[in-house]
Design an enzyme around this catalytic site. Structure first.
Site, mmCIF file in Angstrom:
data_model
loop_
_atom_site.group_PDB
_atom_site.id
_atom_site.type_symbol
_atom_site.label_atom_id
_atom_site.label_comp_id
_atom_site.label_asym_id
_atom_site.label_seq_id
_atom_site.Cartn_x
_atom_site.Cartn_y
_atom_site.Cartn_z
ATOM 1 N N GLU A 36 0.811 -1.226 0.000
ATOM 2 C CA GLU A 36 0.000 0.000 0.000
ATOM 3 C C GLU A 36 0.842 1.273 0.000
ATOM 4 O O GLU A 36 0.800 2.063 0.943
ATOM 5 C CB GLU A 36 -0.962 -0.005 1.196
ATOM 6 C CG GLU A 36 -2.009 -1.093 1.107
ATOM 7 C CD GLU A 36 -3.121 -0.954 2.153
ATOM 8 O OE1 GLU A 36 -2.912 -0.258 3.155
ATOM 9 O OE2 GLU A 36 -4.201 -1.541 1.929
ATOM 10 N N GLU A 49 -6.297 -8.209 -0.459
ATOM 11 C CA GLU A 49 -6.678 -8.245 0.957
ATOM 12 C C GLU A 49 -8.179 -8.021 1.081
ATOM 13 O O GLU A 49 -8.768 -7.226 0.340
ATOM 14 C CB GLU A 49 -5.991 -7.122 1.744
ATOM 15 C CG GLU A 49 -4.518 -7.289 1.986
ATOM 16 C CD GLU A 49 -3.959 -6.141 2.818
ATOM 17 O OE1 GLU A 49 -4.704 -5.546 3.627
ATOM 18 O OE2 GLU A 49 -2.768 -5.817 2.628
HETATM 19 C C1 GLA Z 1 -4.151 -2.635 5.067
HETATM 20 C C2 GLA Z 1 -2.741 -3.172 5.173
HETATM 21 C C3 GLA Z 1 -2.634 -4.401 6.025
HETATM 22 C C4 GLA Z 1 -3.502 -4.283 7.258
HETATM 23 C C5 GLA Z 1 -4.913 -4.034 6.828
HETATM 24 C C6 GLA Z 1 -5.886 -3.980 7.974
HETATM 25 O O1 GLA Z 1 -4.834 -3.056 3.971
HETATM 26 O O2 GLA Z 1 -2.185 -3.436 3.920
HETATM 27 O O3 GLA Z 1 -1.280 -4.567 6.396
HETATM 28 O O4 GLA Z 1 -3.045 -3.237 8.038
HETATM 29 O O5 GLA Z 1 -4.982 -2.800 6.171
HETATM 30 O O6 GLA Z 1 -7.204 -3.852 7.530
#
Ligand code: GLA
Ligand code: ZN
Length: 688
Positions: A158, A315
């Site tokens: 991210e 994710e």
């Molecule tokens: C983001 C991050 C993860 C985690 C999630 C929690 O997407 O990439 O490492 O922190 O949020 O929802």
């Protein structure tokens, strides 16, 4: 013709199912690691993203590498048929690095350097950070680039944020010099003469800052462009050693949906596969249909970034997040529904954050496949296993895509410019809501949609919807004009064609380069306070054959016809009787101008008519029940129709005459398909 894309990795030509996995957190708990493999197989998981924040576990001291735990992990995966997306660990940074090289720490907009802590807080320009990253990535690539378990690279995590250190300021000036060549050009395009902001030396220019310059819109825009370019450049820097070791392994980074800080279109060419992290607030007060529509919209953006190539849901949470204001549990079925919603829009994976709940620190209460209790006898584990089961039945869907006839323009630079403009409605322009209002009737009717920026090729579409196209960059007006002239249908709205790529207003009448195509001139725009409304009434005998009136609010454009015909007029206020909806027949196509922000049922009526007129194909020709959408993927021989029910009640969908094969249930279906509350069906038919 539709094509079938190759699977993300030839090693595993199936749907991928898995999670972020952080064995580095559990090295002192060997029994946990052994149990994980058993549970992964039980949950039908076949891929794990490993090492995302593991820099310290890999390089505990500068230059000392401890790969043994990772060797062991990946070898164990290989022995057990589990694959890995191996991460570069640059999403977080060891304390030794911050202590020895403070330049790797980000500087905030106020000029103060951050202390060590958190994650995602490093300077992408810092030569030391780049050097340390290159050493790390090269070591990983050389050691694991050909490991049998590794199927791709999860680059950092991210990407986001910005840094205002001296290195970044210097790089920004260099970026501006390369773009403008001369200060005269920059001063003109930034309209710097306003308030005496004219620059006489490059060294005078700084990044926008709350305690400094932040009202020069062209400068703000360029800074945002620079931040994107610098982040993309860092991403390339990460990728170079990985590709050098094995050019075959795909490189992927996880995007954050509509995150405003980075123009994701600039990442499209750098990455092999697009992925994103989806965390909807299911079961919130707005309701699951509202959530479902917006999540579908984002999936469509993500798929469109690479022209329809299958993407990855990198994710999602198997149960709750720990950062929503209220962490609501997913009701039974919701997890499978949300997971297959991603697949319906083009994802070839369903992945989670995370595999096992952390024992401590800030994410210890975030949902995971394996809870603190440590065994598989939980509701969440069961729901995850159901997704694994379902994905195993969808192998033939892998690589298929969507070929929409409709595109919506949702452009990052346009969003930046609109957000910056001090204009008609500082109380809220509500751009996302305006876009969603047009997306909703498409979703409700089961129409496939691409969501694109304004640079994309338009000729393959029949219908182009461009809500609030405030900025029109060079060449875009011409391409839209050609699209309509050649028979396309355009829907444009109020607050369009106001500024060019420098955020300079078009001279000679709005909507600037769209004026000719739309056949109107927008003279003024009225903003309404919250709670104030007007109405528009369809005129008798209008070309759409709609005979209704609709409430409008927030923004009402006062336009003059210049060749367009009036379909509706305002009913109230001093502009009663003036055109509020127009149609310009242009070349072989049609260009509609929606002058006001209208309320339902306007969008259902208006878009419904236009879809029929433009001959847009729907996934199913029948009416869908409220809260149900139909999406399709195809390889040109078979269509895979996904029916998704975002209501808690069972719903029945009338099918066309075809015989369908339900891939999840293994049955054949004809006539009608019932879908359980929060249910999903995936049904195959021959392509027509
Ligand atoms: C983001 C991050 C993860 C985690 C999630 C929690 O997407 O990439 O490492 O922190 O949020 O929802
Ligand atoms: Zn910096």
């Amino acid at each position: 013709m539709p094509q079938k894309y190759p699977p993300i990795s030839p090693k595993i030509p199936r749907m991928l199912h898995g999670a972020d996995y952080n064995p580095d957190q559990w090295q002192q708990y060997p029994e946990v690691l052994a149990e994980d493999i058993r549970l992964m197989k039980l949950a039908k998981c076949n891929v794990m993203s490993v090492g995302i924040f593991a820099w310290t576990a890999i390089e505990p001291e500068e230059g000392t590498f401890t790969f043994e735990w990772l060797d062991h992990m990946l070898d164990t995966f290989a022995e057990n048929g589990i694959y890995a997306l191996l991460a570069t660990p640059t999403g977080a940074r060891p304390a030794w690095m911050s202590a020895k090289y403070p330049e790797v720490l980000r500087v905030a907009a106020n000029g103060v350097r951050n202390l060590h802590g958190q994650r995602h807080n490093h300077c992408y320009t810092s030569p030391i950070y780049r050097e340390k990253t290159a050493i790390m990535n090269q070591a990983l690539a050389e050691r694991y680039g050909k490991h049998p378990a590794v199927i791709g690279w999860h680059i950092s995590n991210e990407y986001g944020g910005e840094c205002f250190c001296d290195y970044c300021q210097q790089a920004f000036r260099g970026w501006l010099q390369a773009k403008y060549g001369t200060l005269e050009a920059l001063n003109h395009d930034w309209w710097a003469v306003f308030w005496s902001h004219t620059y006489t030396a490059w060294a005078q220019i700084e990044a926008p800052a709350p305690h400094g310059e932040h009202l020069v819109h062209g400068q703000n825009l360029d800074w945002k462009r620079f931040v994107t370019d610098q982040t993309v450049d860092f991403c390339r820097h990460e990728i170079a050693p990985l590709k050098a070791a094995n050019p075959e392994l795909p490189v992927i980074t996880n995007l954050m949906g509509t995150y405003l800080g980075l123009n994701y279109w600039k990442f499209a060419d750098v990455l092999d596969v697009i992925s994103w992290d989806s965390y909807p607030t299911w079961h919130d007060l707005a309701g699951d249909v509202e959530q479902g529509i917006w999540v579908s919209f984002i999936h469509d953006i993500i798929r469109s970034l690479k022209g329809g190539k299958p993407f990855m849901l990198m994710e999602s949470t198997p149960s709750v997040t720990n950062w929503h204001p209220v962490s609501k549990l997913k009701k039974d079925g919701m997890h499978l529904l949300a997971s297959l919603q991603a697949v319906a829009h083009g994802s070839d994976t369903v992945q989670y954050f995370q595999w096992r709940k952390s024992r401590g620190s800030s994410e210890k209460l975030h949902g995971a496949v394996v809870d603190h209790v440590g065994h598989e006898h939980t509701r969440v584990f069961h729901e995850v296993t159901q997704v694994g089961d379902a994905l195993e039945k969808l192998t033939t869907v892998v690589g298929t895509s969507v070929q929409p006839e409709v595109a919506i323009i949702y452009d990052w630079e346009n969003r930046w410019a609109m957000e910056d403009a001090q204009g008609p409605r500082n109380a809220g322009l509500h751009f996302d809501a305006a876009v969603k209002a047009f997306y909703r009737p498409l979703w409700e009717r089961g129409v496939s949609v691409d969501v694109i920026d304004m640079e994309q090729e338009l000729s393959g579409y029949k219908l182009l919807i461009a809500p609030m196209l405030y900025m029109v960059r060079p060449g875009v007006g011409e391409r839209i004009e050609a699209f309509v002239a050649n028979g396309g249908t355009l829907v444009a709205t109020y607050w369009s064609g106001i500024v060019d790529e420098h955020d300079l207003c078009f001279l000679g009448g709005f909507p600037g380069p769209l004026r000719k195509t739309l056949g109107i001139w927008s003279e003024e725009i009225d903003a309404l306070h919250d709670g104030q409304t007007n109405r528009i009434a369809m005129v008798e005998g209008n070309a759409l054959g709609i005979g209704a009136s609709y409430e409008c609010y927030e923004l009402c454009d006062l336009i003059h016809e210049e060749g367009a015909e009036t379909l509706a007029v305002y009913q109230d206020d001093f502009y009663a009787g003036r055109p509020a909806l127009t149609l310009n027949r242009f070349g072989q196509g049609k260009a509609y101008y929606v002058a006001s922000r209208n309320r339902e049922p306007f969008f259902g009526d208006f878009v419904g008519k236009i879809l029929a007129e433009a001959g847009i194909t729907r996934v199913l020709p029948t009416e869908l029940p409220q809260g149900v959408t139909a999406q399709v993927r195809t390889d040109g021989q078979h269509d895979y129709v996904f029916l998704l029910n975002f209501t808690p009640e069972e719903q029945a969908v009338a099918l066309d005459g075809d015989v369908y094969t339900d891939l999840l249930q293994g049955t054949s279906v004809q006539g009608e398909a019932t879908i359980a509350g929060y249910g999903v069906r995936v049904m195959m038919r021959s392509t027509r």
